[in-house]
Design a protein around this motif. Structure first.
Motif, mmCIF file in Angstrom:
data_model
loop_
_atom_site.group_PDB
_atom_site.id
_atom_site.type_symbol
_atom_site.label_atom_id
_atom_site.label_comp_id
_atom_site.label_asym_id
_atom_site.label_seq_id
_atom_site.Cartn_x
_atom_site.Cartn_y
_atom_site.Cartn_z
ATOM 1 N N UNK A 272 41.788 10.253 3.477
ATOM 2 C CA UNK A 272 41.084 11.415 4.025
ATOM 3 C C UNK A 272 40.469 12.259 2.917
ATOM 4 N N UNK A 273 41.212 12.464 1.856
ATOM 5 C CA UNK A 273 40.748 13.346 0.766
ATOM 6 C C UNK A 273 39.680 12.700 -0.106
ATOM 7 N N UNK A 274 39.829 11.411 -0.392
ATOM 8 C CA UNK A 274 38.975 10.780 -1.400
ATOM 9 C C UNK A 274 38.060 9.698 -0.841
ATOM 10 N N UNK A 275 38.175 9.364 0.451
ATOM 11 C CA UNK A 275 37.341 8.314 1.012
ATOM 12 C C UNK A 275 37.660 6.955 0.412
ATOM 13 N N UNK A 276 36.649 6.118 0.259
ATOM 14 C CA UNK A 276 36.871 4.765 -0.235
ATOM 15 C C UNK A 276 37.314 4.725 -1.690
ATOM 16 N N UNK A 277 37.093 5.821 -2.429
ATOM 17 C CA UNK A 277 37.561 5.847 -3.817
ATOM 18 C C UNK A 277 39.088 5.803 -3.889
ATOM 19 N N UNK A 278 39.778 6.071 -2.760
ATOM 20 C CA UNK A 278 41.236 5.944 -2.726
ATOM 21 C C UNK A 278 41.672 4.518 -3.028
ATOM 22 N N UNK A 279 40.761 3.551 -2.863
ATOM 23 C CA UNK A 279 41.081 2.158 -3.175
ATOM 24 C C UNK A 279 41.476 2.002 -4.634
ATOM 25 N N UNK A 280 40.988 2.904 -5.505
ATOM 26 C CA UNK A 280 41.379 2.871 -6.922
ATOM 27 C C UNK A 280 42.891 3.011 -7.078
ATOM 28 N N UNK A 281 43.528 3.741 -6.144
ATOM 29 C CA UNK A 281 44.984 3.895 -6.219
ATOM 30 C C UNK A 281 45.643 2.532 -6.065
ATOM 31 N N UNK A 282 45.168 1.747 -5.085
ATOM 32 C CA UNK A 282 45.720 0.406 -4.889
ATOM 33 C C UNK A 282 45.459 -0.504 -6.067
ATOM 34 N N UNK A 283 44.262 -0.404 -6.647
ATOM 35 C CA UNK A 283 43.940 -1.221 -7.829
ATOM 36 C C UNK A 283 44.835 -0.824 -9.006
ATOM 37 N N UNK A 284 45.039 0.487 -9.169
ATOM 38 C CA UNK A 284 45.945 0.967 -10.223
ATOM 39 C C UNK A 284 47.366 0.478 -10.008
ATOM 40 N N UNK A 285 47.817 0.497 -8.749
ATOM 41 C CA UNK A 285 49.155 -0.015 -8.437
ATOM 42 C C UNK A 285 49.292 -1.473 -8.844
ATOM 43 N N UNK A 286 48.244 -2.272 -8.608
ATOM 44 C CA UNK A 286 48.299 -3.697 -8.933
ATOM 45 C C UNK A 286 48.269 -3.939 -10.440
ATOM 46 N N UNK A 287 47.369 -3.236 -11.151
ATOM 47 C CA UNK A 287 47.181 -3.504 -12.573
ATOM 48 C C UNK A 287 48.215 -2.801 -13.453
ATOM 49 N N UNK A 288 48.511 -1.532 -13.139
ATOM 50 C CA UNK A 288 49.459 -0.761 -13.950
ATOM 51 C C UNK A 288 50.881 -0.870 -13.414
#
Length: 511
Positions: free
Chosen positions: A67-83
């Motif tokens: 809700x807050x960040x829109x599709x850019x929230x997907x970066x959180x999932x990418x960060x979870x996977x990589x970091x």
């Protein structure tokens, strides 16, 4: 309704059967807590991933940050996977397994006690874990129960109690091996479920292209860029700085969470670690990336049902998005989130009960505790821990994301830096570990009362970063540990690699 009930009955039956099957792997403390340190790469990787992602992510975080960040929230999932997955396995897995095996350590507090030669530190760490895992557990009940209420119209309290009873049953019966096998089954369900749900939700909006165009037309409501369109489909969204804070907490935080690090204690061999790294990363990319990607379309489902006065009920966004799906898909969603949540819950209650028994009660309150007594007390404490978290979950003090932020911030803020440095660096001192405990807990708890940082998630991220700075600084000015003691700790790495390779040759890595 019949299809949803059938799915649940089958799911519950499998979980209980696995618990009964795994009883033979839970006859002593080593088996009950660590699975005999012989768990294969696929089970370990799925246990890591399913413990990482629960209703907190799928319902709370995906709803709020989508809700807050829109599709850019997907970066959180990418960060979870990589970091949170790939880098965590590369940096921590092998050294954790080698050193904890050398120290004969079964828990994170036990690691601190033996690595830094301090019984008091061991007791303090166990108390921190027991206290701060409670809000995390409550947040999981909360998120799952909202979905059950939407799908079955069952009162929230009944959902919480039912889920607690089932989770407690199979953990008490089978210990870590039961949770690992169930995690694998639940992980398969999660992978299939998230793909099906994303396709169904986007099709309901006319497909991906049309949904993207509709989202691009939604104006921002943030004070800094109110009325501006296109931000919710932009690369970094309307608030990149706070988005970065969420990525740090949810990705780097796993490096200091005892229930996550515990998975590295149990893995079988060097080859298993390499396989587990790949499997865990792919799992995280699909589950976390998919969850936040789905949540990014949340504003297309704006409805009075998710408003409470002038506030958004973030925990209701994802359930509302899914409420219009066909019954069979809602059943899949419920089993998906139930799988994610129960796997995390089982990991949390096992971590908390084993820590309190082995690190707090054994040798202090109850001296010379026999092994059968340890197993009994761990099982009793599993029940005790579940009861406390249920009571808190029935009257949760705040949103899911805030509850998780408090727990992750305190635990990772206190433990991440001394654990990471303790694996690699001989110069880390006792005083620096105590300083990290104080800073991590201090920042998190004081922010709960004084709100000097508006978001507890950003406060948690600050606590982790602060620990990484405090430990080396305090180590520079404080008394070093005895040199011969340190050499005895780190000697494991002179032959640790060869030992892993020997194990790998003797026993092929199992599932």
């Amino acid at each position: 309704m019949v299809s949803k009930i059938i799915l649940l009955v089958v799911f519950f039956g499998i979980m209980v059967f696995v618990g009964l099957y795994s009883r033979r792997h839970a006859t002593n403390v080593n088996d009950f807590v660590l699975g005999g340190r012989s768990v294969g790469p696929w089970l370990t990787a799925f246990a890591y991933g399913t413990s990482y992602f629960s209703a907190v992510v799928f319902v709370g975080y995906a709803g709020q940050f989508g809700w807050k960040y829109g599709l850019s929230a997907t970066w959180i999932g990418i960060g979870n996977a990589l970091l949170g997955s790939l880098l965590a396995w590369l940096v921590l897995a092998r050294r954790t397994r080698v050193m904890t095996h050398h120290l004969d350590s079964a828990t994170m507090p036990d690691f601190f006690g033996k690595r830094f030669n301090s019984q008091k530190m061991k007791i303090a760490a166990s108390a921190i874990i027991f206290v701060f895992l409670v809000p995390y557990t409550a947040s999981i009940y909360n998120g799952l129960s909202r979905l059950f209420g939407m799908a079955f119209n069952i009162p929230y309290e009944y959902c919480v109690i039912g889920m607690a009873l089932l989770t407690g049953l199979y953990v008490i019966l089978g210990g870590y091996m039961a949770t690992a096998i169930n995690d694998f089954i639940q992980g398969i369900i999660m992978l299939i479920g998230i793909v099906v749900v994303i396709i169904a939700v986007l099709n309901g909006q006319g497909g991906f292209t049309e949904a993207l165009q509709s989202l691009a037309a939604v104006p921002s409501d943030a004070a800094a860029n109110a009325g501006q369109t296109g931000l919710f489909t932009s690369l970094f969204g309307p608030d990149p700085l706070n988005l970065l804070g969420v990525v740090v907490l949810t990705s780097l935080g796993t490096w200091g969470l005892p229930q996550m690090i515990h998975k590295f204690y149990t893995i079988k061999s060097g080859k298993a670690i390499r396989t587990g790294t790949i499997v865990s990363t792919v799992f995280a990319l699909i589950i976390a990336g998919g969850s936040y990607f789905l949540g990014g379309f949340g504003r297309l489902f704006d409805n009075p049902a998710i408003h409470s006065g002038d506030k958004i009920v973030y925990d209701g966004i994802i359930p509302h998005m899914l409420s219009s799906l066909p019954d069979i898909l809602i059943g899949i969603v419920v089993v998906l989130v139930l799988s994610a949540s129960m796997s995390t819950l089982s990991s949390l209650v096992l971590t908390s009960s084993s820590t309190l028994t082995l690190d707090f009660l054994k040798g202090t309150v109850m001296k010379n505790m026999k092994e059968n007594r340890q197993l009994l007390i761990m099982r009793i404490l599993i029940v005790f821990f579940i009861v406390i978290s249920v009571v808190l979950a029935i009257n949760p003090p705040t949103f899911i994301a805030q509850l998780m932020g408090i727990s992750w911030g305190a635990l990772a803020g206190a433990f991440l830096a001394p654990f990471l440095y303790g694996l690699y660096c001989k110069w880390v001192t006792k005083a620096s570990v105590w300083a990290s405990f104080i800073v991590g807990i201090g920042i998190t708890v004081s922010n709960m009362f004084f709100k000097f940082i508006e978001s507890p998630i950003n406060a948690g991220a600050l606590a982790m970063v602060a620990g990484l700075v405090v430990v080396p600084l305090v180590s520079l000015i404080s008394r070093k540990l005895d040199k011969s003691f340190i050499e005895g700790i780190f000697i494991c790495f002179k032959n640790g690699e060869e030992k892993l390779e020997d194990e790998q040759k003797k026993t092929p890595a199992s599932v």
